[in-house]
Structure formats: C-alpha cells, structure tokens
Scaffold this motif. Structure first.
Motif: not given
Length: 132
Positions: A70-83
C-alpha cells in the motif's frame, strides 16, 4: 434504484474513472514487480465502473506485505487516482442530481489510496445476508 444510479454514474464519471484505472494498471504491469499493483488497479477500475450495490471490506489475513504494498501503491499511483476522484466528486456535487454521485466518488478515495488488503463484494454479502 442501484441500476439507475449505476447507469447515470457510468455516463457521467464511471467510464472516465475506469479509463484512468486501466491506464494506471497498464503502466504498473510493465514490470514483473508491478503486476500485483496493476491487477489491483484493474479490480478497482471495475468497481469504479459500476459501484452501486457493491462495497469494500477488509480482506481477512492481509498482513505486512499488503501494508508495504500500500505504501508503494500510494507513491506510484494512489494519489493520482485519489486526485481524480476528488476532482470528479467536486464537479458532480455542483448539481443537485450529481450529489449522490459525488458522494460515491468521495467514498472511492480510501480504496484508491490503499487498495491492497481489501475485497470488493456485493453489498448483501458484506452484511452477512445471502444474495438473491
């Protein structure tokens, strides 16, 4: 009612969000290490395509590996998708008819940020009722 909301959702935001998750999943699947993250993006993309009548629950037995993932996901793609969910949710909340869809977008933000260790199940199954 779920079907009506899903059709309106699909037209107004679901298809575009699905394309965002599809794009993120394809980028993540380029490397072997990224394949589990890409699969998570595809899974959430299908949920974002048709969300009403389904919910997110914690997966039993998810441990430290999903936390690190989840930490890796947050850095790689999560914050873009949440935005993307935030922008779409705000745009939908401008109209009275779009408010339920905007709220649904805001409910997708946690799973878009931290998807590993979660399951997407029908709403009836999440609350212990047998599906019909």
């Amino acid at each position: 009612m779920k079907t009506v909301l899903n059709v309106i959702w699909l037209v107004l935001s679901g298809f575009w969000l699905f394309l965002g998750y599809l794009f993120a999943g394809l980028l993540l699947c380029i490397t072997i290490i990224g394949i589990p993250f890409g699969l998570a993006a595809f899974r959430i993309g299908l949920y974002a395509l048709w969300p009403f009548g389904r919910t997110v629950v914690d997966k039993p037995g998810a441990g430290a590996a999903s936390c690190v993932g989840n930490v890796l996901w947050l850095v790689l793609a999560g914050w873009w998708l949440a935005l993307g969910h935030i922008v779409t949710g705000i745009a939908l909340c401008v109209t009275i008819i779009g408010i339920p869809l905007g709220i649904a977008n805001f409910k997708l933000i946690p799973v878009s940020l931290l998807p590993l260790g979660k399951d997407i199940v029908p709403t009836d199954q999440a609350y212990g009722r047998p599906g019909f």
